[in-house]
Design an enzyme around this catalytic site. Structure first.
Site, PDB file in Angstrom:
ATOM      1  N   TRP A  74       6.275 -19.966  -6.934  1.00 51.17           N
ATOM      2  CA  TRP A  74       6.808 -18.521  -7.280  1.00 51.17           C
ATOM      3  C   TRP A  74       6.889 -18.082  -5.956  1.00 51.17           C
ATOM      4  CZ3 TRP A  74       5.839 -13.567  -6.687  1.00 51.17           C
ATOM      5  CH2 TRP A  74       6.485 -12.772  -7.467  1.00 51.17           C
ATOM      6  N   GLU A 138       2.441 -10.142  -3.743  1.00 52.64           N
ATOM      7  CA  GLU A 138       1.650 -10.919  -4.897  1.00 52.64           C
ATOM      8  C   GLU A 138       1.838 -12.346  -4.328  1.00 52.64           C
ATOM      9  OE1 GLU A 138      -0.469 -11.459  -8.203  1.00 52.64           O
ATOM     10  OE2 GLU A 138      -0.272  -9.740  -6.699  1.00 52.64           O
ATOM     11  N   TYR A 139       3.071 -12.845  -3.478  1.00 58.38           N
ATOM     12  CA  TYR A 139       3.068 -14.003  -2.949  1.00 58.38           C
ATOM     13  C   TYR A 139       2.144 -14.485  -1.970  1.00 58.38           C
ATOM     14  CZ  TYR A 139       4.994 -17.842  -0.402  1.00 58.38           C
ATOM     15  OH  TYR A 139       5.417 -19.063   0.249  1.00 58.38           O
ATOM     16  N   ASP A 140       2.014 -13.467  -1.195  1.00 55.48           N
ATOM     17  CA  ASP A 140       0.841 -13.729  -0.214  1.00 55.48           C
ATOM     18  C   ASP A 140      -0.447 -13.887  -0.564  1.00 55.48           C
ATOM     19  OD1 ASP A 140       2.903 -12.988   1.344  1.00 55.48           O
ATOM     20  OD2 ASP A 140       2.177 -11.239   2.187  1.00 55.48           O
ATOM     21  N   LYS A 143      -0.744 -17.363  -2.943  1.00 56.16           N
ATOM     22  CA  LYS A 143      -0.655 -18.391  -1.959  1.00 56.16           C
ATOM     23  C   LYS A 143      -2.149 -18.369  -1.117  1.00 56.16           C
ATOM     24  CE  LYS A 143       2.330 -21.051  -1.432  1.00 56.16           C
ATOM     25  NZ  LYS A 143       2.669 -22.485  -2.002  1.00 56.16           N
TER      26      LYS A 143
END
Length: 358
Positions: A74, A138-140, A143
Site C-alpha cells: 500500500w 503511514e506508509y513510512d 513499512k
C-alpha cells in the site's frame, strides 16, 4: 526457474515480471482483480487470483517455486483509506514471507524502502542506519514495521530473505508524488511549496533490474539500497526546466516552516477535499530528506543506473503523450485554479497556525 511475484501489476512489479519472462523464467503472478490479471497475462505470466492478506490464496501459485518476489504494498500519500496500510504492508508481508519460508522456497526477495529510515535530517545514510521514528506518513510507519518486525525476525529464524530498499522511483507509468510533481511542472507549476524536499531519483527499469540482481547475487539476510542521486526539489525543477524548455516556478517556499501546521491541513481536509500534495501527511513531509546511498548494491550486485537526463526525458515524453487534450484557454484556467488553490491552502495554514499560537 519458476518465480512467484506479488504486486506484479504495479509500477515496479510489471518491469520485474517482464524481465523474468524475457530471460525465460516461468512466472506465477498474484492478481486481486480481473484488470490486474489481464495485464499480467499480457506480460506473459501465469495468473493466480488471490490477495496477500489471505494466506490460503497464496499457496497454489507459490508452491513449487524457486524464487519469490514480494513487491505488493500500500503506497499512498494522505489517502482516506490509510487504515488499510497496516493490514497490507505488515499483515500481508507477514503472510507472504512466512508461507514462502514454510514452503522451503530457496530465495525470497522482499521490497522494502528507504522510507523506513524516515527523515534523515540531511544525512546521506547507508544500510547500517537505524531509526525508530517518528514517522511522517503511514506508509513510512507500516513499512518500518514490515522491515524490522516481520522480515528481519524471519531472517533470524532461517528464512532465505534478501531485502531491497528503493528510494524515489520515476519513469513512464508512475503514479507517485514524483509523477504528480513532474506533471504539474509540465503544465506550468506557478508555486513550488517544499522546495527543500530532498529525495533520490532512480528509473523504474533500473529498480526492477536491481530486484533481479538481488535474487541472483544478493546474500541472504542482507539489505541493498537501490537509489539514484539525492537532489533537492528546488534544484530538480531547474533541471526539469532546462531539459524540456519550460519556465520554472517563480515562487518557491521552503517546507520546514510549514510542517508544524500539518494538523491544520488535516482539519481543513476533513471539511474541504484537498489534493494529496496538500494533505496533512504531505504538509508534514515538507522539507524532509529521504537520502540514502547505494554503494553496497553497486559494489556487491553490480547494479547501475542510467543517466538522470535520459530517464527524465523519457518520463516527460510519456507525460506529454498522456496529457488530456485541452485548449490553451482551458489549460490557463486550470493553472489559474491550481495557483488559487495553492495560495488558499498556504493562507489557511498561515492564518490558522497564527490563531493556534495565540
Amino acid at each position: 526457474m519458476k518465480a512467484f511475484v506479488t504486486g506484479g501489476s504495479g509500477f515496479i512489479g510489471q518491469r520485474v515480471v517482464q524481465k523474468l519472462v524475457a530471460r525465460g523464467d516461468e512466472v506465477h503472478a498474484l492478481a486481486r482483480s480481473e484488470e490486474s490479471a489481464a495485464l499480467l497475462r499480457q506480460l506473459g505470466a501465469t495468473v493466480f487470483k488471490g490477495d496477500i492478506t489471505d494466506m490460503a490464496s497464496l499457496r497454489p501459485g507459490m508452491d513449487g517455486c524457486d524464487l519469490v518476489f514480494h513487491i505488493a504494498a500500500w503506497y499512498k500519500l494522505g489517502a482516506p483509506d490509510w487504515m488499510n496500510a497496516e493490514a497490507i504492508n505488515v499483515g500481508g508481508t507477514r503472510r507472504v514471507l512466512r508461507l514462502a519460508h514454510e514452503l522451503g522456497i530457496p530465495k525470497i526477495v522482499y521490497t522494502s524502502t528507504v522510507a523506513v529510515f524516515g527523515d534523515t535530517q540531511g544525512q546521506l545514510v547507508d544500510e547500517s542506519y537505524y531509526k525508530e521514528g517518528p514517522f511522517l506518513t503511514e506508509y513510512d510507519r507500516t513499512k518500518w514495521l514490515a522491515h524490522y518486525k516481520v522480515a528481519l525476525p524471519l531472517i533470524e529464524k532461517g528464512a532465505p530473505i534478501v531485502i531491497v530498499m528503493p528510494g524515489g522511483v520515476y519513469g513512464p507509468g508512475d503514479t507517485s508524488f514524483i509523477a504528480d510533481l513532474m506533471r504539474m511542472f509540465y503544465r506550468g507549476l506557478p508555486i513550488l511549496p517544499g522546495s527543500d524536499l530532498t529525495v533520490t531519483y532512480a528509473h523504474v527499469e533500473d529498480i526492477a533490474e536491481g530486484h533481479l540482481l538481488a535474487a541472483e547475487k544478493g546474500k541472504v539476510g542482507e539489505s541493498y539500497i537501490l537509489t539514484g542521486p539525492a537532489i533537492p526539489l528546488n534544484e530538480m525543477v531547474d533541471f526539469w526546466a532546462h531539459l524540456i524548455g519550460r519556465k520554472p516556478p517563480s515562487l518557491r517556499l521552503e517546507g520546514r516552516p510549514f510542517r508544524q501546521l500539518a494538523p491544520v491541513a488535516g482539519a481543513i481536509g476533513s471539511v474541504v477535499p484537498l489534493p494529496s500534495l496538500f494533505s496533512e501527511e504531505a504538509i508534514a513531509s515538507l522539507g524532509a530528506t529521504y537520502m540514502a546511498r547505494s554503494d553496497k548494491a553497486r559494489t556487491e550486485l553490480g547494479w547501475t543506473t542510467r543517466p538522470l537526463q535520459t530517464g527524465l526525458l523519457e518520463t516527460f515524453d510519456w507525460i506529454a503523450r498522456t496529457e488530456p487534450t485541452e485548449t490553451p484557454y482551458q489549460n490557463e484556467r486550470k493553472l489559474a485554479g491550481f495557483a488559487l488553490l495553492a495560495a488558499a491552502v498556504l493562507f489557511f495554514l498561515w492564518y490558522f497556525g497564527r490563531k493556534r499560537e495565540k
